[in-house]
Design a protein around this motif. Structure first.
Motif, PDB file in Angstrom:
ATOM      1  N   UNK A 134     -36.990  70.773  38.647  1.00 59.99           N
ATOM      2  CA  UNK A 134     -38.000  70.584  37.611  1.00 59.99           C
ATOM      3  C   UNK A 134     -38.755  69.271  37.799  1.00 59.99           C
ATOM      4  N   UNK A 135     -38.042  68.244  38.254  1.00 62.58           N
ATOM      5  CA  UNK A 135     -38.679  66.946  38.486  1.00 62.58           C
ATOM      6  C   UNK A 135     -39.710  67.046  39.604  1.00 62.58           C
ATOM      7  N   UNK A 136     -39.352  67.736  40.687  1.00 59.44           N
ATOM      8  CA  UNK A 136     -40.294  67.920  41.798  1.00 59.44           C
ATOM      9  C   UNK A 136     -41.536  68.658  41.339  1.00 59.44           C
ATOM     10  N   UNK A 137     -41.325  69.704  40.543  1.00 62.93           N
ATOM     11  CA  UNK A 137     -42.445  70.489  40.030  1.00 62.93           C
ATOM     12  C   UNK A 137     -43.332  69.645  39.118  1.00 62.93           C
ATOM     13  N   UNK A 138     -42.703  68.819  38.278  1.00 65.77           N
ATOM     14  CA  UNK A 138     -43.460  67.975  37.348  1.00 65.77           C
ATOM     15  C   UNK A 138     -44.261  66.913  38.091  1.00 65.77           C
ATOM     16  N   UNK A 139     -43.658  66.332  39.125  1.00 64.87           N
ATOM     17  CA  UNK A 139     -44.352  65.306  39.921  1.00 64.87           C
ATOM     18  C   UNK A 139     -45.567  65.910  40.613  1.00 64.87           C
ATOM     19  N   UNK A 140     -45.393  67.101  41.163  1.00 63.93           N
ATOM     20  CA  UNK A 140     -46.512  67.780  41.844  1.00 63.93           C
ATOM     21  C   UNK A 140     -47.642  68.087  40.861  1.00 63.93           C
ATOM     22  N   UNK A 141     -47.282  68.609  39.687  1.00 66.59           N
ATOM     23  CA  UNK A 141     -48.289  68.908  38.673  1.00 66.59           C
ATOM     24  C   UNK A 141     -48.976  67.637  38.181  1.00 66.59           C
ATOM     25  N   UNK A 142     -48.177  66.582  38.027  1.00 68.55           N
ATOM     26  CA  UNK A 142     -48.741  65.301  37.595  1.00 68.55           C
ATOM     27  C   UNK A 142     -49.729  64.748  38.603  1.00 68.55           C
ATOM     28  N   UNK A 143     -49.387  64.872  39.885  1.00 70.30           N
ATOM     29  CA  UNK A 143     -50.285  64.410  40.945  1.00 70.30           C
ATOM     30  C   UNK A 143     -51.610  65.164  40.909  1.00 70.30           C
ATOM     31  N   UNK A 144     -51.541  66.481  40.701  1.00 68.27           N
ATOM     32  CA  UNK A 144     -52.760  67.296  40.623  1.00 68.27           C
ATOM     33  C   UNK A 144     -53.607  66.894  39.415  1.00 68.27           C
ATOM     34  N   UNK A 145     -52.934  66.634  38.285  1.00 67.07           N
ATOM     35  CA  UNK A 145     -53.658  66.229  37.075  1.00 67.07           C
ATOM     36  C   UNK A 145     -54.391  64.910  37.310  1.00 67.07           C
ATOM     37  N   UNK A 146     -53.673  63.945  37.913  1.00 69.76           N
ATOM     38  CA  UNK A 146     -54.279  62.641  38.188  1.00 69.76           C
ATOM     39  C   UNK A 146     -55.460  62.781  39.140  1.00 69.76           C
ATOM     40  N   UNK A 147     -55.303  63.606  40.165  1.00 68.30           N
ATOM     41  CA  UNK A 147     -56.373  63.809  41.153  1.00 68.30           C
ATOM     42  C   UNK A 147     -57.618  64.419  40.502  1.00 68.30           C
ATOM     43  N   UNK A 148     -57.403  65.434  39.672  1.00 67.66           N
ATOM     44  CA  UNK A 148     -58.524  66.088  38.988  1.00 67.66           C
ATOM     45  C   UNK A 148     -59.231  65.108  38.055  1.00 67.66           C
ATOM     46  N   UNK A 149     -58.435  64.345  37.298  1.00 67.94           N
ATOM     47  CA  UNK A 149     -59.033  63.370  36.371  1.00 67.94           C
ATOM     48  C   UNK A 149     -59.788  62.287  37.131  1.00 67.94           C
ATOM     49  N   UNK A 150     -59.232  61.834  38.266  1.00 66.99           N
ATOM     50  CA  UNK A 150     -59.891  60.812  39.078  1.00 66.99           C
ATOM     51  C   UNK A 150     -61.243  61.309  39.576  1.00 66.99           C
ATOM     52  N   UNK A 151     -61.253  62.529  40.076  1.00 67.25           N
ATOM     53  CA  UNK A 151     -62.520  63.105  40.559  1.00 67.25           C
ATOM     54  C   UNK A 151     -63.521  63.222  39.416  1.00 67.25           C
ATOM     55  N   UNK A 152     -63.032  63.674  38.257  1.00 63.87           N
ATOM     56  CA  UNK A 152     -63.904  63.823  37.093  1.00 63.87           C
ATOM     57  C   UNK A 152     -64.494  62.474  36.673  1.00 63.87           C
ATOM     58  N   UNK A 153     -63.634  61.428  36.649  1.00 63.26           N
ATOM     59  CA  UNK A 153     -64.102  60.107  36.252  1.00 63.26           C
ATOM     60  C   UNK A 153     -65.119  59.561  37.239  1.00 63.26           C
ATOM     61  N   UNK A 154     -64.872  59.737  38.520  1.00 68.10           N
ATOM     62  CA  UNK A 154     -65.785  59.244  39.542  1.00 68.10           C
ATOM     63  C   UNK A 154     -67.146  59.940  39.443  1.00 68.10           C
ATOM     64  N   UNK A 155     -67.132  61.249  39.246  1.00 63.63           N
ATOM     65  CA  UNK A 155     -68.399  62.003  39.084  1.00 63.63           C
ATOM     66  C   UNK A 155     -69.126  61.560  37.834  1.00 63.63           C
ATOM     67  N   UNK A 156     -68.383  61.366  36.755  1.00 65.78           N
ATOM     68  CA  UNK A 156     -68.981  60.946  35.501  1.00 65.78           C
ATOM     69  C   UNK A 156     -69.597  59.556  35.627  1.00 65.78           C
ATOM     70  N   UNK A 157     -68.899  58.663  36.307  1.00 67.95           N
ATOM     71  CA  UNK A 157     -69.408  57.307  36.515  1.00 67.95           C
ATOM     72  C   UNK A 157     -70.697  57.308  37.332  1.00 67.95           C
ATOM     73  N   UNK A 158     -70.734  58.156  38.342  1.00 65.50           N
ATOM     74  CA  UNK A 158     -71.930  58.236  39.189  1.00 65.50           C
ATOM     75  C   UNK A 158     -73.119  58.774  38.387  1.00 65.50           C
TER      76      UNK A 158
END
Length: 202
Positions: free
Chosen positions: A175-199
């Motif tokens: 469950x920890x591995x699954x949560x870490x993977x999902x968390x990484x995807x969430x962070x990546x998506x949010x980072x991309x969203x923030x960068x696009x929004x900033x631009x």
């Protein structure tokens, strides 16, 4: 040009700072959830083990109350229970033979005999993480007929059971591995969203 470049750098810094803060928050949240889930599963397992131990103890006492002193077959069947790694019934009389072997009490069993209180703790057994429960078998009025040298309230034996808890750690690790993977995807998506929004804003 320098103004645009400055805004881009600022947006980049803000995006990175936001991502770092988000990563720290998500990591802390995952750790809390992991610990909570582990404790919850462990408490459930402890309750199940306690109930099993009480049932086995009552069965042994009931057998002895009815004059059945040889419970070897019963203990053999008990050992087949799922997750049960070892079963031991040791008399407080150190010199008594059980199944052709002399068995003495270990430190924990001696403590249970001295305090007349059950003990419940985690340990390693043959490389496996287990929960061990040790329960005293205390002489009652019905025991005196066969154990004439024993007084009511004195310990006759200790029942020691070891249950594997490896499945709990395995499930939590998955469950920890699954949560870490999902968390990484969430962070990546949010980072991309923030960068696009900033631009878009600059």
């Amino acid at each position: 040009m320098s103004l645009v470049s400055g805004k881009t750098k600022l947006s980049l810094k803000m995006g990175i700072a936001f991502t770092v803060v988000l990563t720290i928050c998500l990591t802390a949240m995952f750790i809390v959830i992991y610990q909570y889930d582990t404790n919850l599963r462990m408490n459930r397992e402890k309750e199940n083990i306690h109930n099993d131990a009480e049932l086995i103890l009552k069965s042994i006492v009931f057998s002895m109350d009815n004059g059945i002193n040889d419970i070897t077959d019963y203990l053999t069947d008990v050992k087949k229970l799922h997750k049960l790694k070892s079963t031991s019934l040791k008399p407080t009389n150190y010199n008594k033979l059980i199944e052709g072997k002399r068995k003495s009490l270990d430190t924990e069993e001696n403590e249970v005999v001295s305090t007349l209180k059950s003990k419940f703790f985690p340990e390693k057994f043959k490389g496996t993480r287990v929960i061990r429960t040790i329960v005293p078998i205390i002489a009652r009025k019905s025991c005196i007929d066969c154990h004439s040298s024993t007084k009511i309230g004195q310990p006759l034996a200790t029942l020691s059971l070891r249950y594997s808890i490896e499945s709990i750690y395995k499930t939590n690790a998955e469950q920890l591995k699954s949560s870490v993977f999902k968390g990484f995807l969430i962070i990546l998506v949010i980072l991309i969203f923030v960068m696009v929004l900033m631009k878009m804003l600059v």
